[in-house]
Design an enzyme around this catalytic site. Structure first.
Site, PDB file in Angstrom:
ATOM      1  CG  HIS A  98      -7.681  -1.337  -5.020  1.00  0.00           C
ATOM      2  ND1 HIS A  98      -7.939  -1.183  -3.672  1.00  0.00           N
ATOM      3  CD2 HIS A  98      -6.563  -0.610  -5.274  1.00  0.00           C
ATOM      4  CE1 HIS A  98      -7.020  -0.387  -3.136  1.00  0.00           C
ATOM      5  NE2 HIS A  98      -6.173  -0.023  -4.085  1.00  0.00           N
ATOM      6  CG  ASP A 115      -4.191   1.373  -0.541  1.00  0.00           C
ATOM      7  OD1 ASP A 115      -3.557   2.436  -0.722  1.00  0.00           O
ATOM      8  OD2 ASP A 115      -4.856   0.809  -1.441  1.00  0.00           O
ATOM      9  CG  HIS A 116      -0.908  -0.242  -2.913  1.00  0.00           C
ATOM     10  ND1 HIS A 116      -1.235  -1.080  -3.947  1.00  0.00           N
ATOM     11  CD2 HIS A 116      -1.951   0.615  -2.783  1.00  0.00           C
ATOM     12  CE1 HIS A 116      -2.419  -0.741  -4.430  1.00  0.00           C
ATOM     13  NE2 HIS A 116      -2.880   0.286  -3.741  1.00  0.00           N
ATOM     14  CG  HIS A 160       1.055   3.257  -5.905  1.00  0.00           C
ATOM     15  ND1 HIS A 160       0.513   2.008  -6.097  1.00  0.00           N
ATOM     16  CD2 HIS A 160       0.079   4.003  -5.313  1.00  0.00           C
ATOM     17  CE1 HIS A 160      -0.730   2.004  -5.663  1.00  0.00           C
ATOM     18  NE2 HIS A 160      -1.024   3.197  -5.172  1.00  0.00           N
ATOM     19  CG  HIS A 212      -2.897   5.787  -8.707  1.00  0.00           C
ATOM     20  ND1 HIS A 212      -4.137   6.194  -8.279  1.00  0.00           N
ATOM     21  CD2 HIS A 212      -2.310   5.186  -7.631  1.00  0.00           C
ATOM     22  CE1 HIS A 212      -4.292   5.853  -7.006  1.00  0.00           C
ATOM     23  NE2 HIS A 212      -3.198   5.244  -6.589  1.00  0.00           N
ATOM     24  CG  ASP A 259      -4.029   1.597  -6.631  1.00  0.00           C
ATOM     25  OD1 ASP A 259      -4.233   0.371  -6.654  1.00  0.00           O
ATOM     26  OD2 ASP A 259      -4.135   2.287  -5.597  1.00  0.00           O
ATOM     27  CG  HIS A 261      -1.346   5.858  -2.643  1.00  0.00           C
ATOM     28  ND1 HIS A 261      -2.184   5.898  -3.733  1.00  0.00           N
ATOM     29  CD2 HIS A 261      -0.846   7.108  -2.486  1.00  0.00           C
ATOM     30  CE1 HIS A 261      -2.183   7.127  -4.226  1.00  0.00           C
ATOM     31  NE2 HIS A 261      -1.379   7.882  -3.494  1.00  0.00           N
TER      32      HIS A 261
HETATM   33 ZN   LIG Z   1      -4.638   1.302  -3.753  1.00  0.00          ZN
HETATM   34 ZN   LIG Z   2      -2.945   4.097  -4.832  1.00  0.00          ZN
END
Ligand SMILES: [Zn+2]
Ligand SMILES: [Zn+2]
Length: 263
Positions: free
Chosen positions: A175, A60-61, A56, A115, A135, A58
């Site tokens: 995560h 952090d990905h 997705h 999410h 996520d 975000h």
């Molecule tokens: Zn994440």
């Molecule tokens: Zn996320």
């Protein structure tokens, strides 16, 4: 199909996955944030990273995409609706697309909104099923909906889609939230012995060595799959006054997601 799980050792506790074909040495990376760690694993094993999938949009990905592309020339794949938000995406994915990694690995794209509204999970069928769940689904929990998501859609994804995958499916989340989520399960299901057992078993185990749970094991410890449990409904009714005495699974899920936001 070979799966290497890499822990980013950051505050968000990201997991990355390098998926490789043992025959050809071709590899695909899921959600590289610590792209150097992913590249090092591939180099050490003699693998060539040809593809990157972002589950997705975000950061952090996706934040490692550009550097990893620069280092390897890999193609970037992501949900068709996430592509413009991520940038630099070579192929937009839709439900049912199959991504091949060399000769021995095939990943089926599942459209899994909740999410965020542009989230894919990857389902591998080789040597038993495996789900790279980003996520959407964590060990003993599900993703929050604060970054562009929708709890109603997350319920539908979990209850109507993921819960119907083969119970032996191994879960590879985005995560490492296992221990914290197990504590939440104990909070809402005080009598959940399986959660207590997994909590004890994962104590003092470094994130790199955490167990990989199957979907069947998730059904025993993940309250978001246990929506008919009388003890869970009782606890939720004490905290969420609007929850009726005989709630639907959807109502239980939404109340649980709401409670988890403030826990
Ligand atoms: Zn994440
Ligand atoms: Zn996320």
């Amino acid at each position: 199909m070979i799966v290497e799980r890499i822990w980013a050792a950051n505050e968000l506790r990201n997991y990355h996955y390098v998926i490789a074909c043992g025959e050809t040495g071709e590899a695909l990376v899921v959600d590289p944030l610590d792209w150097q760690a992913c590249l090092k694993v591939a180099d050490d094993r003699g693998w060539k990273i040809r593809q990157i999938v972002n589950t997705h949009e975000h950061k952090d990905h996706t934040a490692g995409n550009a550097e990893l592309v620069k280092a390897t020339g890999a193609r970037v794949l992501a949900h068709a609706r996430a592509a413009s938000m991520i940038g630099g995406v070579d192929q937009g994915l839709v439900a049912g697309d199959v991504i091949r990694v060399g000769r021995s690995a095939e990943l089926e794209c599942l459209d899994t909104p909740g999410h965020t509204l542009a989230h894919v999970c990857l389902l591998a069928h080789a040597e038993g099923s495996a789900l790279f769940s980003g996520d959407t689904l964590f060990n003993a929990g599900v993703g929050n909906c604060r970054g562009g998501g929708d709890p109603e859609r997350l319920f539908e994804t979990c209850a109507l889609h993921l819960a119907r995958l083969p119970p032996s499916t191994r879960i590879y989340p985005g995560h490492d939230y296992l221990q914290n989520n197990l504590r939440f399960t104990r909070h809402v299901e005080a009598g959940n012995q399986a959660a207590a057992d997994w909590l004890a078993r994962s104590e003092n185990v470094p994130p790199e060595q955490r167990p990989v749970l199957t979907l069947a094991q998730e059904f025993t410890v993940n309250s978001f799959f246990r929506l008919g449990e009388p003890g869970l409904i009782e606890t939720l009714r004490q905290r969420v006054s609007s929850l009726p005495a005989r709630p639907t699974p959807r109502e239980v899920f939404l109340a649980l997601r709401e409670l988890r936001n403030s826990w």
